[in-house]
Design a protein around this motif. Sequence first.
Motif, PDB file in Angstrom:
ATOM      1  N   PHE A   1       0.813  -1.216   0.000  1.00  7.86           N
ATOM      2  CA  PHE A   1       0.000   0.000   0.000  1.00  7.86           C
ATOM      3  C   PHE A   1       0.849   1.269   0.000  1.00  7.86           C
TER       4      PHE A   1
ATOM      5  N   TYR B   1       3.034  -0.536   4.592  1.00  9.30           N
ATOM      6  CA  TYR B   1       2.740   0.578   3.698  1.00  9.30           C
ATOM      7  C   TYR B   1       3.981   1.434   3.486  1.00  9.30           C
TER       8      TYR B   1
ATOM      9  N   TYR C   1       4.568   5.652   2.959  1.00 12.14           N
ATOM     10  CA  TYR C   1       3.845   6.922   3.078  1.00 12.14           C
ATOM     11  C   TYR C   1       4.590   8.000   2.309  1.00 12.14           C
TER      12      TYR C   1
ATOM     13  N   ILE D   1      -8.707  -0.630   2.946  1.00 13.53           N
ATOM     14  CA  ILE D   1      -7.361  -1.207   2.911  1.00 13.53           C
ATOM     15  C   ILE D   1      -7.398  -2.652   3.413  1.00 13.53           C
TER      16      ILE D   1
END
Length: 254
Positions: A11, A34, A36, A246
């Motif tokens: 992600f 993830y 960012y 998600i």
Amino acid sequence: MTEQTAHSIPFLITRPAGKADNLLATLDESGIAYLYQPLITTAQVSLKAQDQQLLQQADMLIFVSVSAVNSLQSQCDAALLQAPLFAVGQTTASALQRWLARDVAVPVDQRSEGLLQLPQLQQVAGKQIVVVRGNAGRELIKQNLVARGASVRYVQSYKRLPLPLDGALLCQQWQLAGIRCIVATSNEILQQLFSLVSSAHHHWLQQCDWILVSPRMQDSAVALGIAAERITLADNANDSALLAAISQLKRKYQ
């Protein structure tokens, strides 16, 4: 980034800095890997004397984002804001309630379309309505309220700015990390991604899964070449709705 191997990071979270902290903390707690990378930032816009007067004389005050609230709070006396309060989303409403300790009307459908369905905004002929927002943005709220007979003015408390990023380097990092899904919470972020990444790599963006937050964003994504079946629509842009979307895709990836 979570403490996972680089090749198990599905992600990419692109929410602006300052708006992603709670979501990232929850992803960490849930063990969801993830990367960012915010693409835009916000900067406060100084209020003019005319803005202060508009806020004080308003019959209704509408806030479209948390940034609109926070940027106004840092430079405006709460005593000026006596009009009924409206917020497009619950996160924005909560920020207003913490600041002003008053009730805030917020729609179940946390979009401009939902706001315009509120009973309090149906009979507004002759009302002075002030919308607190950033630079640019949708005109839907103003257009509809003016059509209902209201006078609508904007107070800009902040502006959005693209971050100076190396799109080629970032795209390479995302591909090496194994990104499979990109989470974008505004049309501006969606468009910025396609501007940042060279056209030679648009195919990679189009092959990713996407979590978006409105049918309008989905239409924009499809126009950019993203297949509708690659798009998951979160119920809205708040943290819990994004986490649910998600988590849904995480199960698909396992």
